[in-house]
Design an enzyme around this catalytic site. Structure first.
Site, PDB file in Angstrom:
ATOM      1  N   THR A 167       0.821  -1.213   0.000  1.00 28.27           N
ATOM      2  CA  THR A 167       0.000   0.000   0.000  1.00 28.27           C
ATOM      3  C   THR A 167       0.858   1.269   0.000  1.00 28.27           C
ATOM      4  O   THR A 167       1.895   1.335   0.655  1.00 28.27           O
ATOM      5  CB  THR A 167      -0.908   0.005   1.249  1.00 28.27           C
ATOM      6  OG1 THR A 167      -1.676  -1.194   1.237  1.00 28.27           O
ATOM      7  CG2 THR A 167      -1.831   1.210   1.267  1.00 28.27           C
ATOM      8  N   SER A 174      -6.681   0.159  -2.479  1.00 25.05           N
ATOM      9  CA  SER A 174      -7.434  -0.932  -3.090  1.00 25.05           C
ATOM     10  C   SER A 174      -6.880  -1.279  -4.466  1.00 25.05           C
ATOM     11  O   SER A 174      -6.853  -2.441  -4.863  1.00 25.05           O
ATOM     12  CB  SER A 174      -8.904  -0.540  -3.227  1.00 25.05           C
ATOM     13  OG  SER A 174      -9.441  -0.301  -1.950  1.00 25.05           O
ATOM     14  N   ARG A 219      -5.440 -13.773   3.682  1.00 30.25           N
ATOM     15  CA  ARG A 219      -6.863 -13.542   3.972  1.00 30.25           C
ATOM     16  C   ARG A 219      -7.483 -14.631   4.829  1.00 30.25           C
ATOM     17  O   ARG A 219      -8.402 -14.367   5.608  1.00 30.25           O
ATOM     18  CB  ARG A 219      -7.632 -13.416   2.659  1.00 30.25           C
ATOM     19  CG  ARG A 219      -7.384 -12.075   2.012  1.00 30.25           C
ATOM     20  CD  ARG A 219      -7.848 -12.026   0.579  1.00 30.25           C
ATOM     21  NE  ARG A 219      -7.540 -10.701   0.041  1.00 30.25           N
ATOM     22  CZ  ARG A 219      -7.471 -10.424  -1.248  1.00 30.25           C
ATOM     23  NH1 ARG A 219      -7.685 -11.385  -2.146  1.00 30.25           N
ATOM     24  NH2 ARG A 219      -7.197  -9.206  -1.642  1.00 30.25           N
ATOM     25  N   GLY A 231     -23.869   0.392  29.347  1.00 34.38           N
ATOM     26  CA  GLY A 231     -22.901   1.478  29.530  1.00 34.38           C
ATOM     27  C   GLY A 231     -21.506   0.955  29.837  1.00 34.38           C
ATOM     28  O   GLY A 231     -20.500   1.549  29.442  1.00 34.38           O
ATOM     29  N   GLU A 238      -5.832  -6.027   4.012  1.00 31.88           N
ATOM     30  CA  GLU A 238      -5.711  -7.154   3.075  1.00 31.88           C
ATOM     31  C   GLU A 238      -6.900  -7.194   2.102  1.00 31.88           C
ATOM     32  O   GLU A 238      -7.357  -8.248   1.686  1.00 31.88           O
ATOM     33  CB  GLU A 238      -5.510  -8.488   3.818  1.00 31.88           C
ATOM     34  CG  GLU A 238      -4.242  -8.428   4.669  1.00 31.88           C
ATOM     35  CD  GLU A 238      -3.551  -9.762   4.923  1.00 31.88           C
ATOM     36  OE1 GLU A 238      -3.946 -10.765   4.321  1.00 31.88           O
ATOM     37  OE2 GLU A 238      -2.600  -9.760   5.717  1.00 31.88           O
ATOM     38  N   THR A 279     -10.420  -4.419   1.224  1.00 28.97           N
ATOM     39  CA  THR A 279     -11.648  -4.017   1.920  1.00 28.97           C
ATOM     40  C   THR A 279     -12.778  -4.993   1.564  1.00 28.97           C
ATOM     41  O   THR A 279     -12.675  -5.765   0.604  1.00 28.97           O
ATOM     42  CB  THR A 279     -12.086  -2.603   1.489  1.00 28.97           C
ATOM     43  OG1 THR A 279     -12.382  -2.640   0.076  1.00 28.97           O
ATOM     44  CG2 THR A 279     -11.016  -1.561   1.752  1.00 28.97           C
ATOM     45  N   GLU A 288     -15.512  -4.238   0.228  1.00 33.68           N
ATOM     46  CA  GLU A 288     -16.024  -3.905  -1.107  1.00 33.68           C
ATOM     47  C   GLU A 288     -15.163  -4.580  -2.180  1.00 33.68           C
ATOM     48  O   GLU A 288     -15.678  -5.161  -3.137  1.00 33.68           O
ATOM     49  CB  GLU A 288     -16.031  -2.384  -1.314  1.00 33.68           C
ATOM     50  CG  GLU A 288     -17.005  -1.628  -0.407  1.00 33.68           C
ATOM     51  CD  GLU A 288     -16.567  -1.592   1.058  1.00 33.68           C
ATOM     52  OE1 GLU A 288     -15.356  -1.541   1.322  1.00 33.68           O
ATOM     53  OE2 GLU A 288     -17.453  -1.635   1.943  1.00 33.68           O
TER      54      GLU A 288
HETATM   55  C1  LIG Z   1      -4.062  -1.231  10.505  1.00 31.33           C
HETATM   56  C2  LIG Z   1      -3.745  -1.389   9.073  1.00 31.33           C
HETATM   57  C3  LIG Z   1      -2.704  -2.230   8.694  1.00 31.33           C
HETATM   58  C4  LIG Z   1      -2.361  -2.387   7.357  1.00 31.33           C
HETATM   59  N1  LIG Z   1      -1.290  -3.178   7.021  1.00 31.33           N
HETATM   60  C5  LIG Z   1      -0.852  -3.206   5.730  1.00 31.33           C
HETATM   61  C6  LIG Z   1       0.347  -3.885   5.383  1.00 31.33           C
HETATM   62  O1  LIG Z   1       1.009  -4.505   6.220  1.00 31.33           O
HETATM   63  N2  LIG Z   1       0.787  -3.832   4.096  1.00 31.33           N
HETATM   64  C7  LIG Z   1       0.085  -3.158   3.135  1.00 31.33           C
HETATM   65  O2  LIG Z   1       0.519  -3.155   2.006  1.00 31.33           O
HETATM   66  N3  LIG Z   1      -1.064  -2.514   3.432  1.00 31.33           N
HETATM   67  C8  LIG Z   1      -1.545  -2.519   4.711  1.00 31.33           C
HETATM   68  N4  LIG Z   1      -2.702  -1.824   5.033  1.00 31.33           N
HETATM   69  C9  LIG Z   1      -3.397  -1.100   3.985  1.00 31.33           C
HETATM   70  C10 LIG Z   1      -4.720  -1.683   3.593  1.00 31.33           C
HETATM   71  O3  LIG Z   1      -4.544  -2.887   2.912  1.00 31.33           O
HETATM   72  C11 LIG Z   1      -5.460  -0.634   2.801  1.00 31.33           C
HETATM   73  O4  LIG Z   1      -5.867   0.347   3.723  1.00 31.33           O
HETATM   74  C12 LIG Z   1      -6.660  -1.164   2.058  1.00 31.33           C
HETATM   75  O5  LIG Z   1      -6.247  -1.997   1.007  1.00 31.33           O
HETATM   76  C13 LIG Z   1      -7.534  -0.065   1.505  1.00 31.33           C
HETATM   77  O6  LIG Z   1      -6.795   0.911   0.832  1.00 31.33           O
HETATM   78  P1  LIG Z   1      -6.994   2.450   1.194  1.00 31.33           P
HETATM   79  O7  LIG Z   1      -6.865   2.591   2.634  1.00 31.33           O
HETATM   80  O8  LIG Z   1      -6.065   3.224   0.350  1.00 31.33           O
HETATM   81  O9  LIG Z   1      -8.486   2.763   0.791  1.00 31.33           O
HETATM   82  P2  LIG Z   1      -9.058   3.099  -0.652  1.00 31.33           P
HETATM   83  O10 LIG Z   1      -8.566   2.127  -1.647  1.00 31.33           O
HETATM   84  O11 LIG Z   1      -8.841   4.522  -0.951  1.00 31.33           O
HETATM   85  O12 LIG Z   1     -10.591   2.855  -0.431  1.00 31.33           O
HETATM   86  C14 LIG Z   1     -11.481   3.801   0.138  1.00 31.33           C
HETATM   87  C15 LIG Z   1     -12.890   3.249   0.024  1.00 31.33           C
HETATM   88  O13 LIG Z   1     -13.215   3.060  -1.347  1.00 31.33           O
HETATM   89  C16 LIG Z   1     -13.640   1.739  -1.589  1.00 31.33           C
HETATM   90  N5  LIG Z   1     -13.237   1.347  -2.919  1.00 31.33           N
HETATM   91  C17 LIG Z   1     -12.023   1.472  -3.507  1.00 31.33           C
HETATM   92  N6  LIG Z   1     -12.042   0.975  -4.748  1.00 31.33           N
HETATM   93  C18 LIG Z   1     -13.279   0.491  -4.952  1.00 31.33           C
HETATM   94  C19 LIG Z   1     -13.941  -0.142  -6.055  1.00 31.33           C
HETATM   95  N7  LIG Z   1     -13.276  -0.413  -7.185  1.00 31.33           N
HETATM   96  N8  LIG Z   1     -15.232  -0.497  -5.907  1.00 31.33           N
HETATM   97  C20 LIG Z   1     -15.878  -0.247  -4.734  1.00 31.33           C
HETATM   98  N9  LIG Z   1     -15.324   0.351  -3.687  1.00 31.33           N
HETATM   99  C21 LIG Z   1     -14.038   0.721  -3.785  1.00 31.33           C
HETATM  100  C22 LIG Z   1     -12.968   0.945  -0.494  1.00 31.33           C
HETATM  101  O14 LIG Z   1     -13.629  -0.291  -0.247  1.00 31.33           O
HETATM  102  C23 LIG Z   1     -13.056   1.884   0.674  1.00 31.33           C
HETATM  103  O15 LIG Z   1     -14.319   1.774   1.247  1.00 31.33           O
HETATM  104  C24 LIG Z   1      -3.092  -1.707   6.368  1.00 31.33           C
HETATM  105  C25 LIG Z   1      -4.156  -0.897   6.750  1.00 31.33           C
HETATM  106  C26 LIG Z   1      -4.475  -0.717   8.082  1.00 31.33           C
HETATM  107  C27 LIG Z   1      -5.619   0.181   8.437  1.00 31.33           C
END
Ligand SMILES: Cc1cc2nc3c(=O)[nH]c(=O)nc-3n(C[C@H](O)[C@H](O)[C@H](O)COP(=O)(O)OP(=O)(O)OC[C@H]3O[C@@H](n4cnc5c(N)ncnc54)[C@H](O)[C@@H]3O)c2cc1C
Lengths: 253, 380
Positions: free
Chosen positions: B126, B132, B243, B340, B363, B365, B367
């Site tokens: 990421t 995503s 996953r 509470g 890993e 979302t 969606e």
């Molecule tokens: C605590 C934590 C630990 C993590 N650890 C790792 C890690 O070790 N390594 C790593 O690489 N990543 C890691 N991540 C990242 C994580 O995998 C991403 O946050 C996740 O893949 C979503 O990406 P984003 O946050 O950029 O959200 P975005 O991709 O910007 O998504 C925002 C919203 O849009 C929706 N969305 C996006 N595209 C679509 C679509 N095509 N259709 C419908 N809905 C869509 C999403 O479902 C979400 O609701 C971690 C995240 C957290 C919070």
């Protein structure tokens, strides 16, 4: 030199409450300390450890666990004829198995089990084998050809020197068992357990199981603990005074 | 669950359970509050095999199967989701790619450090502008003599603050789209690898999730994992396994919440009876227990398929989607049952509620999972 140690272990029903856990039998928790005692002696003197358990097939899990903890060999004594054995019949069977494992130096039991807590199996087995036994051992030290063991009983600390072969029942307080890990699991299941039945031990059907038992559990009911709860009220120091008075009255201090 | 588990699986489960109850459960609340990574416990776990669960013995691993793996993740997460996350990410998305795609030399060099827990692994896909849509990553690794020079920025790196080995996804070919991405192994301490500040997270707070920057970071070309351009397919293969672990993690959190809810509802009295006797709550608990059971079964199924060598990515995506969704529902209901007190930090349910929430995000979302599942069913 090296000593051959036999540890008699058992499974208990898991204390899992909400049916959420998937395991139903587990190693008697007191046996962990006993196994640890065996491991430490082997670490110092060399030799082998054999874990022995009599019970239904589900007891295999405790033997597997003992092997994962580090014993060399696990033997399950199990067959239908053994069902319903009382402590004396159980001791009789264990003694026969232990004889078959001769030569041995040390036979270990736990002083207690977390379920039916009779404390009889260790001493009875030792008698059957004509071994000296010290019960409730809470500390162990190695001498040259002997062990120095202590037991804490009725307000006295007794210290003994015992020579091999001997039997001990180990009190849980003797030692803190090490954490169990995953690194040996695969090889334990590849190696597997040895399974013996009463005929392997040269025993007659009439000597074992319900028929071979001289006692029978007639009924089992829960007893109410005669325990009362009293609250102290007032200020902190006031409560302390009340508590001291109450304990004095009860001859507790 | 007995019918699905072998004697060995059950022993693994019990051993993990025993360790977690004694070593992790008692500190879980505190390390969450202080956002503290418990190195002392992690060191012990390293000695016991938690950091090389499926790795071969020759590389210091425990050589267990995928079912064992998820049982362990479930038990850890039931006590502490942040440590469950640490162990899951380390074993699945960090260690697995090395074992599956690494050369013999690479495995010999790095696997023993990882399986012993001496070095924790991290997976850096990421980026600030690519979540995503992983194919949108912008980090670059330019090949120069026998080196790659990496530049870029990684976000939300689980274990980032404590890891010793980082798998960095970067473009080795800017023109080749999805096929231009590669994975590089970068050790902590390599000049130009800069571990950023830790994220202040809502849940899984004991995990030091951080950003990572790469600033002209040079690594030898022997640090390329797999082929050039194979990065995304390695990443997705790892996430398929990852996953199942997240499904187990979410199920573990939900189980913890369910058990707390059952305990509390039996002991709290209102209107003259334990609140469990009010039908509204007992029905809620029945729903919760059913969901938890289904989630666990889906995770076991996905793991079993993998162990049997069958295709499991659809089952894994479904398990992760379902388990993370019901984990949020179940922890929410458990909090509700506590009234509470559930909203207070003096009970652990609020932690479960916060921890469960993130399983719907990382890993992939929910969606994105639905997209993947639908594609699997209906084709592109
Ligand atoms: C605590 C934590 C630990 C993590 N650890 C790792 C890690 O070790 N390594 C790593 O690489 N990543 C890691 N991540 C990242 C994580 O995998 C991403 O946050 C996740 O893949 C979503 O990406 P984003 O946050 O950029 O959200 P975005 O991709 O910007 O998504 C925002 C919203 O849009 C929706 N969305 C996006 N595209 C679509 C679509 N095509 N259709 C419908 N809905 C869509 C999403 O479902 C979400 O609701 C971690 C995240 C957290 C919070």
């Amino acid at each position: 030199m090296g000593v051959n140690i036999i540890v008699c272990i058992k499974s208990i029903k898991s204390t899992a409450s909400q049916g959420q856990r998937s395991f139903s039998d587990e190693l008697n928790p007191h046996d962990r300390a006993t196994l640890e005692v065996a491991l430490r002696i082997r670490e110092d003197l060399g030799g082998t450890i054999t874990a022995l358990s009599m019970g239904p097939e589900t007891f295999a899990t405790s033997l597997h666990e003992a092997m994962v903890i580090g014993v060399d060999r696990g033997i399950l004594i199990s067959d239908r004829a053994l069902a319903g054995s009382d402590t004396l019949a159980t001791s009789h069977v264990l003694a026969a198995a232990i004889r078959r494992l001769a030569p041995y130096d040390l036979v270990l039991f736990s002083a207690r089990t977390a379920d039916s807590d009779t404390g009889q199996v260790g001493p009875q087995t030792a008698v059957a084998l004509e071994l000296p036994i010290i019960t409730g051992v809470c500390s162990i030290e190695q001498g040259k050809n002997s062990l120095f063991v202590e037991r804490n009983y009725d307000g006295f600390l007794e210290r003994y020197e015992v020579y091999f072969p001997a039997a001990l029942t180990i009190h849980q307080s003797a030692i803190r068992p090490r954490d169990t890990g995953f690194l040996r699991i695969q090889s334990v299941f590849e190696k597997g357990l040895e399974c013996w039945n009463h005929t392997d031990l040269g025993l007659n059907r009439k000597e074992v199981g319900e028929i071979g038992s001289s006692t029978r559990l007639f009924s089992l009911s829960q007893t109410k603990k005669m325990r009362a709860c009293a609250f102290m009220s007032g200020s902190g120091p006031g409560q302390a005074d009340q508590l001291v008075k109450a304990l004095l009255q009860l001859d507790m201090i | 669950m007995n019918i699905f588990l072998s004697d060995k699986n059950r022993l693994v489960q019990r051993i993990a359970h025993g360790f977690c109850e004694i070593e992790i459960q008692p500190i879980a609340g505190k390390i969450d509050k202080e956002a503290h990574f418990p190195w002392d416990v992690v060191k012990k776990m390293g000695e016991l095999g938690y950091f090389g669960i499926q790795a071969p013995k020759s590389l210091g691993g425990a050589a267990l199967d995928t079912v064992d793996y998820i049982l362990i993740i479930e038990e850890i997460s039931k006590s502490c989701a942040a440590l469950g996350l640490c162990v899951a990410v380390h074993n699945s998305v960090a260690l697995y790619p090395l074992l599956a795609f690494g050369s013999e030399e690479q495995k010999k060099k790095w696997a023993p450090q990882l399986t012993s827990g001496n070095k924790i692994g991290a997976f850096c896909l990421t980026e600030p502008n690519a979540g995503s849509d992983a194919s949108g990553i912008e980090s670059e690794a330019i090949s120069k003599d026998r080196y790659y020079v990496i530049n870029g920025s990684k976000a939300f790196v689980t274990n980032g603050g404590v890891a010793g080995i980082y798998l960095i996804f970067a473009r080795t070919n800017p023109n080749n789209g999805n096929k231009g991405i590669s994975v590089l192994i970068v050790e902590r301490g390599t000049p130009g690898l800069i571990v950023g500040d830790l994220e202040e997270l809502c849940g899984v707070r004991a995990n030091p999730v951080s950003s990572v920057r790469l600033n002209d970071c040079e690594v030898p070309s022997q640090n390329l994992l797999g082929r050039e351009g194979a990065g995304l397919s390695i990443g997705f293969a790892a996430l398929d396994i990852g996953r199942i672990g997240i499904a187990a993690q979410a199920a573990g959190i939900a189980r913890a919440a369910l058990e707390e809810a059952i305990r509390y509802s039996k002991q709290r009295h209102q209107f003259g009876v334990p609140i469990a006797k009010h039908q509204a709550l007992s029905m809620m608990i029945a729903d919760m227990a059913t969901k938890v059971d289904a989630a666990r079964l889906m995770a076991y199924r996905a793991a079993t398929l993998r162990d049997k060598g069958e295709s499991f990515s659809q089952a894994s995506a479904m398990a992760k989607l379902f388990s993370s969704e019901i984990s949020s529902e179940v922890t929410d209901q458990a909090l509700q049952i506590h009234g509470g007190y559930g909203y207070s930090k003096s009970y652990p349910v609020e932690r479960y509620y916060r921890d469960a929430r993130v399983t719907r995000i990382y890993e992939g979302t929910s969606e994105v999972h639905k997209m993947v599942i639908a594609r699997g069913i209906m084709g592109n």
